[in-house]
Design a protein around this motif. Structure first.
Motif, PDB file in Angstrom:
ATOM      1  N   GLN A  68      65.765  51.008  48.374  1.00  0.00           N
ATOM      2  CA  GLN A  68      64.735  51.802  49.066  1.00  0.00           C
ATOM      3  C   GLN A  68      63.378  51.498  48.452  1.00  0.00           C
ATOM      4  OE1 GLN A  68      65.280  55.942  48.253  1.00  0.00           O
ATOM      5  NE2 GLN A  68      63.451  56.627  49.339  1.00  0.00           N
ATOM      6  N   GLY A  69      62.427  51.032  49.269  1.00  0.00           N
ATOM      7  CA  GLY A  69      61.121  50.750  48.698  1.00  0.00           C
ATOM      8  C   GLY A  69      60.071  50.415  49.722  1.00  0.00           C
ATOM      9  N   ILE A  70      58.827  50.317  49.256  1.00  0.00           N
ATOM     10  CA  ILE A  70      57.668  49.970  50.081  1.00  0.00           C
ATOM     11  C   ILE A  70      56.805  48.980  49.317  1.00  0.00           C
ATOM     12  CG2 ILE A  70      57.629  52.124  51.388  1.00  0.00           C
ATOM     13  CD1 ILE A  70      55.480  53.187  49.504  1.00  0.00           C
ATOM     14  N   GLY A  71      56.090  48.130  50.042  1.00  0.00           N
ATOM     15  CA  GLY A  71      55.211  47.152  49.411  1.00  0.00           C
ATOM     16  C   GLY A  71      53.954  46.928  50.218  1.00  0.00           C
ATOM     17  N   HIS A  72      52.965  46.289  49.593  1.00  0.00           N
ATOM     18  CA  HIS A  72      51.649  46.197  50.224  1.00  0.00           C
ATOM     19  C   HIS A  72      50.850  45.036  49.658  1.00  0.00           C
ATOM     20  CE1 HIS A  72      47.422  47.575  51.069  1.00  0.00           C
ATOM     21  NE2 HIS A  72      48.000  48.050  52.164  1.00  0.00           N
ATOM     22  N   THR A  73      50.114  44.356  50.515  1.00  0.00           N
ATOM     23  CA  THR A  73      49.049  43.446  50.098  1.00  0.00           C
ATOM     24  C   THR A  73      47.745  44.003  50.644  1.00  0.00           C
ATOM     25  OG1 THR A  73      49.552  42.059  52.036  1.00  0.00           O
ATOM     26  CG2 THR A  73      50.429  41.352  49.906  1.00  0.00           C
ATOM     27  N   ARG A  74      46.711  44.069  49.811  1.00  0.00           N
ATOM     28  CA  ARG A  74      45.497  44.831  50.114  1.00  0.00           C
ATOM     29  C   ARG A  74      44.265  43.947  50.211  1.00  0.00           C
ATOM     30  NH1 ARG A  74      41.459  47.437  46.222  1.00  0.00           N
ATOM     31  NH2 ARG A  74      40.495  49.142  47.372  1.00  0.00           N
ATOM     32  N   TRP A  75      43.414  44.248  51.190  1.00  0.00           N
ATOM     33  CA  TRP A  75      42.022  43.812  51.203  1.00  0.00           C
ATOM     34  C   TRP A  75      41.195  45.025  50.785  1.00  0.00           C
ATOM     35  CZ3 TRP A  75      39.913  39.436  50.683  1.00  0.00           C
ATOM     36  CH2 TRP A  75      40.305  38.291  51.392  1.00  0.00           C
ATOM     37  N   ALA A  76      40.403  44.919  49.740  1.00  0.00           N
ATOM     38  CA  ALA A  76      39.662  46.059  49.217  1.00  0.00           C
ATOM     39  C   ALA A  76      38.660  46.589  50.240  1.00  0.00           C
ATOM     40  CB  ALA A  76      38.936  45.674  47.940  1.00  0.00           C
ATOM     41  N   THR A  77      38.688  47.892  50.465  1.00  0.00           N
ATOM     42  CA  THR A  77      37.664  48.573  51.262  1.00  0.00           C
ATOM     43  C   THR A  77      36.983  49.652  50.427  1.00  0.00           C
ATOM     44  OG1 THR A  77      39.331  50.096  52.157  1.00  0.00           O
ATOM     45  CG2 THR A  77      38.792  48.145  53.474  1.00  0.00           C
ATOM     46  N   HIS A  78      37.764  50.463  49.728  1.00  0.00           N
ATOM     47  CA  HIS A  78      37.229  51.482  48.828  1.00  0.00           C
ATOM     48  C   HIS A  78      37.669  51.139  47.412  1.00  0.00           C
ATOM     49  CE1 HIS A  78      37.251  53.526  52.743  1.00  0.00           C
ATOM     50  NE2 HIS A  78      36.287  54.296  52.258  1.00  0.00           N
ATOM     51  N   GLY A  79      36.720  50.745  46.587  1.00  0.00           N
ATOM     52  CA  GLY A  79      37.043  50.375  45.216  1.00  0.00           C
ATOM     53  C   GLY A  79      37.277  48.886  45.071  1.00  0.00           C
ATOM     54  N   ALA A  80      36.948  48.379  43.914  1.00  0.00           N
ATOM     55  CA  ALA A  80      37.066  46.947  43.635  1.00  0.00           C
ATOM     56  C   ALA A  80      38.530  46.517  43.631  1.00  0.00           C
ATOM     57  CB  ALA A  80      36.422  46.641  42.282  1.00  0.00           C
ATOM     58  N   PRO A  81      38.798  45.213  43.787  1.00  0.00           N
ATOM     59  CA  PRO A  81      40.172  44.704  43.754  1.00  0.00           C
ATOM     60  C   PRO A  81      40.711  44.636  42.326  1.00  0.00           C
ATOM     61  CG  PRO A  81      38.651  42.900  44.135  1.00  0.00           C
ATOM     62  CD  PRO A  81      37.832  44.158  44.169  1.00  0.00           C
ATOM     63  N   THR A  82      41.135  45.776  41.799  1.00  0.00           N
ATOM     64  CA  THR A  82      41.655  45.876  40.440  1.00  0.00           C
ATOM     65  C   THR A  82      43.120  46.316  40.474  1.00  0.00           C
ATOM     66  OG1 THR A  82      41.027  48.208  40.247  1.00  0.00           O
ATOM     67  CG2 THR A  82      39.370  46.568  39.615  1.00  0.00           C
ATOM     68  N   ASP A  83      43.777  46.238  39.325  1.00  0.00           N
ATOM     69  CA  ASP A  83      45.155  46.718  39.242  1.00  0.00           C
ATOM     70  C   ASP A  83      45.233  48.195  39.627  1.00  0.00           C
ATOM     71  OD1 ASP A  83      45.724  44.211  38.280  1.00  0.00           O
ATOM     72  OD2 ASP A  83      46.230  44.848  36.239  1.00  0.00           O
ATOM     73  N   THR A  84      44.282  48.982  39.154  1.00  0.00           N
ATOM     74  CA  THR A  84      44.307  50.426  39.411  1.00  0.00           C
ATOM     75  C   THR A  84      44.143  50.736  40.888  1.00  0.00           C
ATOM     76  OG1 THR A  84      43.406  50.886  37.216  1.00  0.00           O
ATOM     77  CG2 THR A  84      43.196  52.622  38.871  1.00  0.00           C
ATOM     78  N   ASN A  85      43.287  49.990  41.574  1.00  0.00           N
ATOM     79  CA  ASN A  85      43.028  50.272  42.989  1.00  0.00           C
ATOM     80  C   ASN A  85      44.059  49.644  43.924  1.00  0.00           C
ATOM     81  OD1 ASN A  85      40.748  51.855  42.558  1.00  0.00           O
ATOM     82  ND2 ASN A  85      39.370  50.085  42.551  1.00  0.00           N
ATOM     83  N   ALA A  86      44.911  48.771  43.397  1.00  0.00           N
ATOM     84  CA  ALA A  86      45.963  48.179  44.218  1.00  0.00           C
ATOM     85  C   ALA A  86      46.949  49.255  44.664  1.00  0.00           C
ATOM     86  CB  ALA A  86      46.684  47.094  43.434  1.00  0.00           C
ATOM     87  N   HIS A  87      47.610  48.998  45.777  1.00  0.00           N
ATOM     88  CA  HIS A  87      48.649  49.900  46.269  1.00  0.00           C
ATOM     89  C   HIS A  87      49.993  49.492  45.664  1.00  0.00           C
ATOM     90  CE1 HIS A  87      46.318  51.045  50.181  1.00  0.00           C
ATOM     91  NE2 HIS A  87      45.491  50.680  49.219  1.00  0.00           N
ATOM     92  N   PRO A  88      50.948  50.404  45.520  1.00  0.00           N
ATOM     93  CA  PRO A  88      50.970  51.777  46.034  1.00  0.00           C
ATOM     94  C   PRO A  88      50.178  52.735  45.139  1.00  0.00           C
ATOM     95  CG  PRO A  88      53.000  51.314  44.875  1.00  0.00           C
ATOM     96  CD  PRO A  88      52.242  50.017  44.901  1.00  0.00           C
ATOM     97  N   HIS A  89      49.835  53.899  45.740  1.00  0.00           N
ATOM     98  CA  HIS A  89      49.234  54.990  44.987  1.00  0.00           C
ATOM     99  C   HIS A  89      50.247  56.119  44.885  1.00  0.00           C
ATOM    100  CE1 HIS A  89      45.316  53.191  44.537  1.00  0.00           C
ATOM    101  NE2 HIS A  89      45.435  52.752  45.781  1.00  0.00           N
ATOM    102  N   VAL A  90      50.270  56.747  43.727  1.00  0.00           N
ATOM    103  CA  VAL A  90      51.299  57.727  43.409  1.00  0.00           C
ATOM    104  C   VAL A  90      50.662  59.087  43.183  1.00  0.00           C
ATOM    105  CG1 VAL A  90      53.157  58.314  41.787  1.00  0.00           C
ATOM    106  CG2 VAL A  90      52.737  55.919  42.400  1.00  0.00           C
ATOM    107  N   SER A  91      51.317  60.135  43.672  1.00  0.00           N
ATOM    108  CA  SER A  91      50.806  61.494  43.523  1.00  0.00           C
ATOM    109  C   SER A  91      50.782  61.899  42.058  1.00  0.00           C
ATOM    110  CB  SER A  91      51.674  62.469  44.323  1.00  0.00           C
ATOM    111  OG  SER A  91      53.018  62.439  43.868  1.00  0.00           O
TER     112      SER A  91
END
Length: 271
Positions: A68-91
């Motif tokens: 069970q899982g989810i994955g993502h490749t991101r183009w930055a819109t809000h925030g620079a392309p950093t490890d922290t701003n990469a997805h996924p985001h966790v509550s």
């Protein structure tokens, strides 16, 4: 355009997701990540740069086995392309992970609302508000499907949200508005993706989600509702293209694909 892959089934989710994201690399991206649920806990990894950076991270710090899982490749819109701003985001409570395509236009107001409640943010993204809002809903007793629908109804803009929860095994939930999302229908497994190319190796039977719909996939079932939880339907279709053609949406070459995409591109720009 960002890439999304979700999976529930008996295969190693990490492998399915990484392979799916690799097939979506042609869309362009600046970071990549994934999250899995194993033994009642969330585990995730994300890295800026190419998918190979994420694979290197996983080789040194592997995630637990999970179907069970989810994955993502991101183009930055809000925030620079950093490890922290990469997805996924966790509550903040570590129970919900979210990946997201599109832009949440009212994220600043939602972020201020959450911060007033004492929620701390780890990133500069609009996506992180969705993770915290969904976790707030589930903390009051809502199931993940209900929580995603309730949060999606509050969001403004064009988006696809995909979420997993540590409290709901064998479940991936997604919602869409003005952003593409397709479901791959397998035998004992199901897929979510922003493009059929992500799962065409595994199945050619698919569903195209409509506007303002929520889809919940389990290994043996698919449920579709509107944001309010009312039963809904999606358009079934069969993919006749091979993998190369799937990346081009069935067209002979990318230029022809881009020509036929112009009306949608203009509409997306206006949105």
């Amino acid at each position: 355009m960002c890439g999304i892959v979700g999976y529930v089934g008996s295969r190693p989710a990490k492998d399915v997701i990484i392979d799916g994201l690799r097939r979506l690399e042609y869309r362009g991206y600046d970071s990549a990540g994934l999250a899995v649920v194993s033994d009642g806990a969330l585990h995730w990894a994300k890295k800026s740069g190419k998918l190979t950076n994420l694979e290197a991270e996983l080789s040194t710090s592997p995630l637990p086995e999970s179907g069970q899982g989810i994955g993502h490749t991101r183009w930055a819109t809000h925030g620079a392309p950093t490890d922290t701003n990469a997805h996924p985001h966790v509550s903040a409570d570590g129970t919900v992970a979210v990946v997201h395509n599109g832009i949440i236009e009212n994220f600043a107001a939602l972020r201020a609302e959450l911060q007033a409640e004492g929620v701390s943010f780890a990133s500069d993204t609009d996506t992180e508000v969705a993770a915290h809002l969904i976790a707030r809903e589930t903390a009051t007793g809502a199931g993940l499907s209900q929580a995603v629908g309730a949060v999606a109804a509050r969001l403004e803009g064009a988006f696809t949200l995909v979420a997993v929860s540590s409290t709901e095994p064998d479940t991936v939930v997604a919602a869409r508005r003005n952003s593409p999302l397709v479901v791959g229908l397998g035998q004992g497994e199901n897929f979510l993706a922003s493009d059929v190319a992500a799962f065409i190796e595994h199945t050619r039977d698919a569903l195209e989600l409509g506007q303002d719909q929520v889809v919940t996939i389990h290994s043996d079932s698919v449920e579709i509702t509107d944001f309010a939880g009312n039963p809904s339907e999606a358009r079934p279709f069969h993919v006749d293209w091979d993998l190369s053609a799937a990346e081009k949406q069935g067209h002979d070459w990318f230029m022809r694909k881009e020509i036929f995409e112009q009306p949608r591109a203009v509409a997306d720009t206006l949105l």
